[in-house]
Design a protein around this motif. Sequence first.
Motif, mmCIF file in Angstrom:
data_model
loop_
_atom_site.group_PDB
_atom_site.id
_atom_site.type_symbol
_atom_site.label_atom_id
_atom_site.label_comp_id
_atom_site.label_asym_id
_atom_site.label_seq_id
_atom_site.Cartn_x
_atom_site.Cartn_y
_atom_site.Cartn_z
ATOM 1 N N TRP A 18 5.837 -27.190 -27.161
ATOM 2 C CA TRP A 18 6.674 -27.097 -28.572
ATOM 3 C C TRP A 18 8.019 -26.091 -28.031
ATOM 4 N N LEU A 206 -0.793 -24.138 -41.986
ATOM 5 C CA LEU A 206 0.276 -23.795 -41.381
ATOM 6 C C LEU A 206 1.696 -23.317 -41.978
ATOM 7 N N ILE A 208 5.621 -21.999 -42.064
ATOM 8 C CA ILE A 208 6.689 -21.417 -41.442
ATOM 9 C C ILE A 208 8.038 -21.508 -42.497
ATOM 10 N N THR A 212 4.906 -25.240 -46.142
ATOM 11 C CA THR A 212 3.229 -25.094 -45.494
ATOM 12 C C THR A 212 2.714 -26.503 -45.658
ATOM 13 N N PHE A 257 5.802 -17.004 -39.531
ATOM 14 C CA PHE A 257 5.350 -18.123 -38.668
ATOM 15 C C PHE A 257 3.611 -17.701 -38.637
ATOM 16 N N SER A 259 -0.498 -18.871 -39.769
ATOM 17 C CA SER A 259 -1.473 -19.729 -40.310
ATOM 18 C C SER A 259 -2.610 -18.939 -41.190
ATOM 19 N N VAL A 281 0.526 -24.028 -32.544
ATOM 20 C CA VAL A 281 1.435 -25.323 -32.545
ATOM 21 C C VAL A 281 1.545 -26.227 -31.409
ATOM 22 N N LEU A 286 -2.440 -29.980 -32.450
ATOM 23 C CA LEU A 286 -1.635 -30.539 -33.920
ATOM 24 C C LEU A 286 -1.441 -32.047 -33.958
ATOM 25 N N TYR A 289 0.289 -33.773 -36.652
ATOM 26 C CA TYR A 289 1.215 -32.640 -37.504
ATOM 27 C C TYR A 289 2.184 -32.069 -36.705
ATOM 28 N N TRP A 292 5.943 -32.465 -38.038
ATOM 29 C CA TRP A 292 6.041 -31.643 -39.084
ATOM 30 C C TRP A 292 6.256 -30.228 -38.653
ATOM 31 N N ALA A 293 5.650 -29.562 -37.964
ATOM 32 C CA ALA A 293 5.728 -28.271 -37.330
ATOM 33 C C ALA A 293 7.239 -27.994 -36.815
#
Length: 411
Positions: A18, A206, A208, A212, A257, A259, A281, A286, A289, A292-293
């Motif tokens: 990430w 999750l 941020i 969500t 940040f 979950s 992440v 993920l 997803y 998206w994160a």
Amino acid sequence: MADVEHTIGMLLGTEDDWPRAYEALLRRLGVVSGTDGRSHRARPVRVTIEPFNLRDTPRHDLVIDRLAYWYYHPREWLKKIALMDDVYLLNSPFTFQSMEKHAAYCAMMRLGLKVPETVLVPFKNPLENSRWAYTAARYNRPFDLEATAAAVGYPLWMKPYDGGAWVGVSKIRNAAELHAAYDASGERLMHLQASIEDYDVFARSLTIGPETMVMKFRPEQPMHARYEVDHNFLSAEAGDEVVTISRLVNAFFRWEFNSCESLIRGDDVHPIDYANACPDVSLTSLHYYFPWAMTALLRWTVFCVVTDRRPRLDMDSAAYFAVADSDRTYAEKLRAYRDLADDYFETERYREFCEKSLGNVDDIVYDWVSSEEFHSLLRETVRAHYPVHEHEKFLAHFGGLIDAWIRDQGR
């Protein structure tokens, strides 16, 4: 007026997927027009660990912390730059004690959430402390472990009060399993928590900033298969409650940040774990997803630095307790908590900023995920995480899920 450059630090441990994604997207984002009429650019840097003078001025405007929950030297640096330099942090080091689950359970029980019955039991084995024997002999009261567990009710879960990644978690169905798990706990403090049996679905959300994503979670599966792609696994009402609880937890503790895990049975949402200093992440967990994160992280961090959002070290818990102590219904309290969370995260201002200044982010992420640069990252991540004989299988697995995300964007 001169352009403004912001430095976003990343305090990292072993992860590299990430961070590379975030760095690539910041590069592609380039210049952002702020509401102040100036042009802004955010530059990512990886924070190194070295001696620091307490009067040094940091170069960072914001730091994404993924390390200090266990590494104390950078934790003290984070405290220094928060107290002395107003650097924005994801997350604040002043709530790490709350991230040891216990305080988080207490706070959410105080606010009236449907947290399962929970008991904290003393250490099984003595601590390595010269004062232990005297203090224990004089003040530790003998207790009946079986009676304590029976009061909670079988089946139950024994889990570390400060745990993570399901380490040390045991399902307890009888007295024999209870003693075996407690004997194995050693010097770890353990919770006994009632099990929510026959639940309909396990949700992991999750969050941020004010965004969500609620995902269907299957903890019994290996990590690459735990997040199931399902867009309709919750009713609209249950989904909204999970989102509200997730943002409430974060706003209450000033986490940005984090979950949250919830078990949904019928119309009841039971939050069971919602204090994660370093939420998952990873690209290889993920998968679908992951874009998206990265989108949410990009938008929130850029919003914070460009709008000069000020960090808040105080928790303002009285405002939440006033709602908890009122005669409102549970649904009315949830709405009031959601309002408090939206106020903390400046949700309306954030959405306006995203629309006006970050309207191209979705296209940027889509183009990057569709690029050879992303697929190279995916290949390298799979090769780093899995043995050679599994590379082909997992490249096909994750590649298929990413392709599904690309198709679902409708471009």
